[in-house]
Design a protein around this motif. Structure first.
Motif, PDB file in Angstrom:
ATOM      1  N   LYS B  46       0.677  -1.181   0.149  1.00  0.00           N
ATOM      2  CA  LYS B  46       0.039  -0.022  -0.010  1.00  0.00           C
ATOM      3  C   LYS B  46       0.808   1.212  -0.174  1.00  0.00           C
ATOM      4  O   LYS B  46       0.623   2.191  -0.734  1.00  0.00           O
ATOM      5  N   ASP B  47       1.731   1.360   0.764  1.00  0.00           N
ATOM      6  CA  ASP B  47       2.906   2.370   0.878  1.00  0.00           C
ATOM      7  C   ASP B  47       4.187   1.636   0.496  1.00  0.00           C
ATOM      8  O   ASP B  47       4.562   0.586   0.622  1.00  0.00           O
ATOM      9  N   LEU B  48       5.177   2.754   0.283  1.00  0.00           N
ATOM     10  CA  LEU B  48       6.555   2.366  -0.270  1.00  0.00           C
ATOM     11  C   LEU B  48       7.164   1.644   0.854  1.00  0.00           C
ATOM     12  O   LEU B  48       8.159   0.867   0.536  1.00  0.00           O
ATOM     13  N   VAL B  49       7.056   2.017   2.069  1.00  0.00           N
ATOM     14  CA  VAL B  49       7.455   1.058   3.294  1.00  0.00           C
ATOM     15  C   VAL B  49       7.125  -0.214   3.307  1.00  0.00           C
ATOM     16  O   VAL B  49       7.764  -0.876   4.136  1.00  0.00           O
ATOM     17  N   LEU B  51       7.393  -2.139   0.802  1.00  0.00           N
ATOM     18  CA  LEU B  51       8.516  -3.029  -0.005  1.00  0.00           C
ATOM     19  C   LEU B  51       9.528  -3.095   0.947  1.00  0.00           C
ATOM     20  O   LEU B  51       9.953  -2.242   1.629  1.00  0.00           O
ATOM     21  N   GLU B  53      13.900  -3.593   1.175  1.00  0.00           N
ATOM     22  CA  GLU B  53      14.846  -2.391   0.762  1.00  0.00           C
ATOM     23  C   GLU B  53      15.351  -2.998  -0.767  1.00  0.00           C
ATOM     24  O   GLU B  53      15.676  -1.865  -1.532  1.00  0.00           O
ATOM     25  N   GLN B  56      12.559  -1.607  -3.048  1.00  0.00           N
ATOM     26  CA  GLN B  56      12.774  -0.008  -3.013  1.00  0.00           C
ATOM     27  C   GLN B  56      13.603   0.394  -3.875  1.00  0.00           C
ATOM     28  O   GLN B  56      13.385   1.264  -4.782  1.00  0.00           O
ATOM     29  N   LEU B  59      12.563  -0.362  -7.364  1.00  0.00           N
ATOM     30  CA  LEU B  59      11.744   0.653  -7.880  1.00  0.00           C
ATOM     31  C   LEU B  59      11.846   2.185  -8.218  1.00  0.00           C
ATOM     32  O   LEU B  59      11.830   2.704  -9.328  1.00  0.00           O
ATOM     33  N   MET B  60      13.102   2.267  -7.366  1.00  0.00           N
ATOM     34  CA  MET B  60      13.918   3.863  -7.926  1.00  0.00           C
ATOM     35  C   MET B  60      14.592   3.680  -9.226  1.00  0.00           C
ATOM     36  O   MET B  60      14.605   4.598  -9.939  1.00  0.00           O
ATOM     37  N   ILE B  63      11.829   3.781 -11.663  1.00  0.00           N
ATOM     38  CA  ILE B  63      11.486   5.407 -11.998  1.00  0.00           C
ATOM     39  C   ILE B  63      12.108   6.049 -12.533  1.00  0.00           C
ATOM     40  O   ILE B  63      11.783   6.795 -13.281  1.00  0.00           O
ATOM     41  N   ALA B  83       3.579   9.022  -5.183  1.00  0.00           N
ATOM     42  CA  ALA B  83       2.812   7.771  -4.594  1.00  0.00           C
ATOM     43  C   ALA B  83       1.898   8.123  -3.481  1.00  0.00           C
ATOM     44  O   ALA B  83       2.205   8.510  -2.647  1.00  0.00           O
TER      45      ALA B  83
END
Lengths: 137, 137
Positions: B46-49, B51, B53, B56, B59-60, B63, B83
Motif C-alpha cells: 500500500k505504501d513504499l515502506v 516494500l 529494501e 525499494q 522501484l527507484m 522510476i 505515490a
C-alpha cells in the motif's frame, strides 16, 4: 556540493530538523498534516533524474527512514510521497502522513486549505520524537 | 507474488504497456498530460515502506528508467513523481510529464480538469516510442 543552499521559499515554509547523508530534513509549517520534506543537498537538482544512481538509492533509503519514523509517531491511514516542484524548482520530496479525517482527504494536500500555525509545544514534542526516531533508530 | 493482480480501478483507467522486473508500466487514459504509472507487482503493498529494501531500490531504478524515457520523448518542463494512493489503495507511482502550458499547471494534476480521451493514432505512436525507450535503452 559547495554551492548548494536551501531555496528561500522552502526555508521560509519549514523548520530545519537536521541532515541525513544526502538530504536536509524539514518539517513544513502547517499543522493540518504531519508533513516532512527531504531536500537532497545537490546544487541544480530539479528532478529525480538529475541525481546519479547512487544518490537516487540513498534518497530512497532516506525516504524509507523518514516515512517509518513518521508512521511510528503519527500512526497515519496513508503516507503520501511526492516530488512535484512545479512552484519551487529545487528538488524536494514531500513525505506526508494522511488521515481520513484530515481537511483535504482524500485529495492531495496542496492548495486545499490554508496552512495552520503549529502549537509551539506540540511541534517541539513532535520534532523531538522525530529526531530520536530518524537519527537513533 | 502469485496472488498479485492489478486493482480494477487502475486497470480501467490505464493501458498496460508491459512489465519491468518489479513493476507493471501503465499509461493513464488522459490526453491532458503524458502520464505513466508504475505498479509494483507485490500483493498487499500500500505504501513504499511495505516494500523491502531491495524492492525499494528496484522501484527507484524503474522510476528513473521510465522518467528518462518520458523526458526523452516528451521534453517536458518538469516531471512530477508521486505515490499517493488515497483513493486506490494498491501501491502505484505516478510519473507525469508537465508543461507550463498544460491545463493544471502549476498545480498537481489530480482532480483539476476532467480526463480527455486519447487520439488513437497519437497514443499508438507514443506507446511505441515508450516501449522502445524503456525496454531497449
Amino acid at each position: 556540493m559547495a554551492d548548494w543552499s536551501l531555496h528561500r521559499q522552502l526555508e521560509q515554509d519549514t523548520i530545519n530538523i537536521g541532515d541525513l547523508p544526502l538530504s536536509r530534513v524539514l518539517v513544513v509549517n502547517d499543522a493540518n498534516y504531519p508533513w516532512l520534506m527531504l531536500v537532497p543537498r545537490r546544487a541544480n537538482a530539479k528532478d529525480l533524474v538529475d541525481l546519479n544512481e547512487v544518490e537516487q538509492g540513498q534518497l530512497m533509503t532516506e525516504i524509507n527512514r523518514v516515512s517509518r519514523a513518521l508512521q511510528d509517531i503519527t500512526k497515519p491511514d496513508k503516507l503520501n510521497i511526492a516530488a512535484l516542484g512545479n512552484v519551487v524548482p529545487q528538488l524536494h520530496v514531500h513525505v506526508i502522513a494522511r488521515r481520513t479525517s484530515d481537511p483535504a482527504w482524500p485529495r492531495p494536500v496542496w492548495g486545499v486549505v490554508p496552512p495552520v500555525a503549529h502549537d509551539p509545544q506540540e511541534i517541539e514534542h513532535f520534532i523531538r520524537a522525530l529526531r530520536k526516531q530518524i537519527w537513533l533508530s
